[in-house]
Design a protein around this motif. Structure first.
Motif, mmCIF file in Angstrom:
data_model
loop_
_atom_site.group_PDB
_atom_site.id
_atom_site.type_symbol
_atom_site.label_atom_id
_atom_site.label_comp_id
_atom_site.label_asym_id
_atom_site.label_seq_id
_atom_site.Cartn_x
_atom_site.Cartn_y
_atom_site.Cartn_z
ATOM 1 N N TYR A 153 18.611 29.739 3.277
ATOM 2 C CA TYR A 153 17.164 29.800 3.076
ATOM 3 C C TYR A 153 16.465 30.377 4.308
ATOM 4 N N THR A 154 16.978 30.063 5.506
ATOM 5 C CA THR A 154 16.366 30.586 6.727
ATOM 6 C C THR A 154 16.501 32.103 6.795
ATOM 7 N N SER A 155 17.664 32.627 6.449
ATOM 8 C CA SER A 155 17.868 34.080 6.466
ATOM 9 C C SER A 155 16.963 34.767 5.454
ATOM 10 N N LEU A 156 16.812 34.168 4.289
ATOM 11 C CA LEU A 156 15.890 34.731 3.283
ATOM 12 C C LEU A 156 14.451 34.713 3.781
ATOM 13 N N GLN A 157 14.071 33.628 4.426
ATOM 14 C CA GLN A 157 12.704 33.494 4.933
ATOM 15 C C GLN A 157 12.400 34.571 5.975
ATOM 16 N N TRP A 158 13.326 34.783 6.913
ATOM 17 C CA TRP A 158 13.128 35.835 7.915
ATOM 18 C C TRP A 158 13.030 37.218 7.251
ATOM 19 N N THR A 159 13.861 37.451 6.241
ATOM 20 C CA THR A 159 13.869 38.761 5.585
ATOM 21 C C THR A 159 12.552 39.026 4.869
ATOM 22 N N ILE A 160 12.045 38.034 4.160
ATOM 23 C CA ILE A 160 10.764 38.205 3.464
ATOM 24 C C ILE A 160 9.639 38.428 4.465
ATOM 25 N N ALA A 161 9.670 37.711 5.576
ATOM 26 C CA ALA A 161 8.646 37.910 6.603
ATOM 27 C C ALA A 161 8.698 39.339 7.146
ATOM 28 N N GLU A 162 9.893 39.865 7.384
ATOM 29 C CA GLU A 162 10.024 41.245 7.866
ATOM 30 C C GLU A 162 9.517 42.246 6.827
ATOM 31 N N LEU A 163 9.771 41.986 5.554
ATOM 32 C CA LEU A 163 9.284 42.881 4.503
ATOM 33 C C LEU A 163 7.755 42.886 4.440
ATOM 34 N N ILE A 164 7.153 41.709 4.612
ATOM 35 C CA ILE A 164 5.689 41.641 4.606
ATOM 36 C C ILE A 164 5.109 42.403 5.792
ATOM 37 N N LYS A 165 5.773 42.320 6.932
ATOM 38 C CA LYS A 165 5.312 43.041 8.114
ATOM 39 C C LYS A 165 5.548 44.547 8.016
ATOM 40 N N HIS A 166 6.454 44.950 7.148
ATOM 41 C CA HIS A 166 6.816 46.366 7.032
ATOM 42 C C HIS A 166 6.696 46.812 5.577
ATOM 43 N N PRO A 167 5.463 47.071 5.114
ATOM 44 C CA PRO A 167 5.244 47.425 3.699
ATOM 45 C C PRO A 167 5.989 48.680 3.256
ATOM 46 N N ARG A 168 6.265 49.582 4.189
ATOM 47 C CA ARG A 168 7.038 50.780 3.824
ATOM 48 C C ARG A 168 8.411 50.376 3.308
ATOM 49 N N VAL A 169 9.034 49.427 4.012
ATOM 50 C CA VAL A 169 10.362 48.958 3.608
ATOM 51 C C VAL A 169 10.265 48.185 2.293
ATOM 52 N N MET A 170 9.227 47.366 2.168
ATOM 53 C CA MET A 170 9.026 46.599 0.936
ATOM 54 C C MET A 170 8.935 47.533 -0.272
ATOM 55 N N LYS A 171 8.124 48.585 -0.163
ATOM 56 C CA LYS A 171 7.938 49.511 -1.295
ATOM 57 C C LYS A 171 9.228 50.238 -1.629
ATOM 58 N N LYS A 172 9.977 50.603 -0.605
ATOM 59 C CA LYS A 172 11.243 51.301 -0.834
ATOM 60 C C LYS A 172 12.237 50.388 -1.538
ATOM 61 N N LEU A 173 12.266 49.113 -1.145
ATOM 62 C CA LEU A 173 13.162 48.160 -1.791
ATOM 63 C C LEU A 173 12.710 47.879 -3.224
ATOM 64 N N GLN A 174 11.408 47.762 -3.443
ATOM 65 C CA GLN A 174 10.886 47.551 -4.795
ATOM 66 C C GLN A 174 11.226 48.726 -5.711
#
Length: 501
Positions: A307-328
């Motif tokens: 759960y901790t690794s998932l939490q860090w990953t989601i936080a990084e995605l929120i901070k980096h919308p470019r990466v979030m959109k590419k993953l989506q």
């Protein structure tokens, strides 16, 4: 009363003189022998406490700074305990590959001994025949590819339940940490003991167990002050929470013994371990304490790190919308309008895998790998490492080493892992989120598939954003150090459904 003659007194005096001379001789030989040895560089230490004062509240960061001054291989002293600290991939390779056998054991530590039934588990048991047999049993019977796949429906059902909860939130604030704790606890409970539990009691026990691993035990490093752990109440607290878990798991075991599953029902891990114990197909005594220690390993390692690794990953995605959109975009193309991404889809999601690997590089779940201890004298990179030296590998510092990760080593850039050969097998010493060598984490495959499936479906189904127009730059990415590296503040997010199908 008998009296000593002058001859007897002379003889006693002579014997004492000989003993004193021999003690001084041994001390002199030891001093000059040590002077001839080439020990790694050491920061200046204080009497009694050694280098403890230099660790601070974030030892992974403090040790990185010390390494920048003294080099990637240092010899510190925690109390009276010599502690080798490795902060580069090259030194890690020497420890985990070249001299892996010499560094494969674990030190005897007060708290793990209390919590883990005398360290009868896989993670903290000393290296030897017992540990080899136990690890083989766990890998073959609990963590094989076939066994991990057998729990696919459990993972998909619990992730579907999480998605439904988010949909029912109707865009209200969600504590992503609590959501992920619930998800991983439910999966581990159903896999390990056959059903989910009312999370409050079990979660409380597990949180207190994990906390005990982070509390400093004086006696583990300054043996002559071991009494301090008893007077301070530390040992008492550890025994209390250990007893609470023991009572919980004893009830589970008795329940399984009294309600045996039919041949067509999926076995949980307790069922499997009881079968192993009953069939006596292994070459060592698989006692009930061993069974309970293994299940506790599954709970602690399977829930907190995942759960901790998932939490860090989601936080990084929120901070980096470019990466979030590419993953989506990748998730949308893979799902093709279906209601959910399933496990068979994951192999095709290369960018998803790169995102998780990059997050694990910056935020390894266990920043300072579980300590090892040398079982013989070792020559390491030209330095003399005496038998009995404990070893810490700073995986957090290695993952941020600018000499390795040359392109903005502190930045979140999943592209560096896209189509990369770096994998979870523990032989890429520049990237050690789960350790390496004989003592690397045995449950990697089990944890990674949960992370991949949960993250793929979260970004496929929702846009995750900060509330009230908060700027992504303001997201608190501070660390809270422990045996597992948590976020200091769990992010509150808005989960807005996406028009994906």
């Amino acid at each position: 009363m008998a009296s000593f003659s002058s001859l007897q007194i002379s003889l006693i005096s002579l014997v004492l003189l000989i003993i004193l001379i021999n003690l001084l001789r041994i001390k002199w030989i030891s001093f000059h022998s040590n002077n001839k040895k080439n020990f790694p560089p050491s920061p200046r230490k204080l009497p009694i406490i050694g280098n403890f004062h230099q660790l601070g509240s974030s030892p992974n960061q403090s040790l990185q700074l010390l390494a920048q001054k003294h080099g990637p291989i240092m010899l510190l002293h925690f109390g009276s305990t010599p502690m080798l600290v490795a902060s580069s991939a090259e030194v890690a390779r020497e420890i985990l590959k070249t001299h892996d056998l010499s560094f494969s054991s674990r030190p005897s530590l007060t708290i793990p001994n209390i919590l883990l039934y005398g360290c009868k588990d896989v993670a903290f048991a000393p290296y030897g025949e017992y540990w080899r047999q136990l690890k083989s049993t766990v890998v073959v019977h609990l963590l094989s590819s076939t066994r991990v796949r057998s729990f696919q429906q459990v993972r998909e059902k619990e992730i579907s339940r999480m998605i439904s909860m988010l949909e029912d939130s109707h865009g209200s604030l969600v504590d992503i940490g609590s959501l992920l704790i619930s998800l991983t606890n439910n999966i581990i409970c159903r896999v390990a003991v056959g059903r989910a539990y009312d999370g409050s009691k079990l979660t409380d026990i597990l949180c207190r167990l994990l906390h005990m691993f982070t509390v400093f035990s004086v006696g583990s490093y300054i043996p002559w002050l071991k009494w301090v752990d008893r007077v301070s109440g530390l040992e008492g607290k550890a025994k209390k929470v250990a007893q609470e878990f023991d009572e919980f798991i004893e009830d589970i075991i008795e329940e399984h013994l009294n309600n045996k599953k039919s041949a067509n029902e999926v076995q949980d891990l307790v069922d499997i371990l009881l079968d192993v114990q009953r069939d006596n197909t292994i070459d060592f005594n698989f006692h009930r304490d061993t069974l309970k220690a293994v299940i506790l390993n599954m709970f602690l390692a399977g829930t907190d790190t995942t759960y901790t690794s998932l939490q860090w990953t989601i936080a990084e995605l929120i901070k980096h919308p470019r990466v979030m959109k590419k993953l989506q975009k990748e998730a949308t193309e893979i799902a093709k309008g279906r209601s959910m991404i399933v496990e068979e889809d994951l192999e095709k999601m290369e960018y998803l895998k790169a995102v998780i690997k990059e997050s694990l590089r910056l935020h390894p779940p266990v920043p300072l790998l579980v300590p090892r201890i040398s079982t013989q004298d070792v020559k390491l990179k030209g330095y003399d490492i005496p038998k009995g030296t404990q070893v810490i590998i700073n995986a957090w510092a290695i993952g941020r080493d600018p000499d390795i990760w040359k392109q903005e080593s502190e930045d979140f850039m999943p592209e560096r892992f896209f189509k990369s050969l770096i994998d979870y097998n523990g032989v890429n010493f520049e990237w050690l989120p789960f350790g390496g060598g004989r003592r690397k984490c045995s449950g990697i495959q089990f944890g990674v598939v949960i992370m991949e499936l949960a993250l793929a479906n979260l970004v496929y189904k929702f846009d995750l954003t900060l509330p009230n127009g908060a700027k992504r730059e303001d997201l608190d990415m501070s660390e809270e150090f422990g045996i597992v590296l948590h976020m200091k503040s769990s992010p509150k997010v808005m989960a807005t459904p996406r028009a994906t199908y």
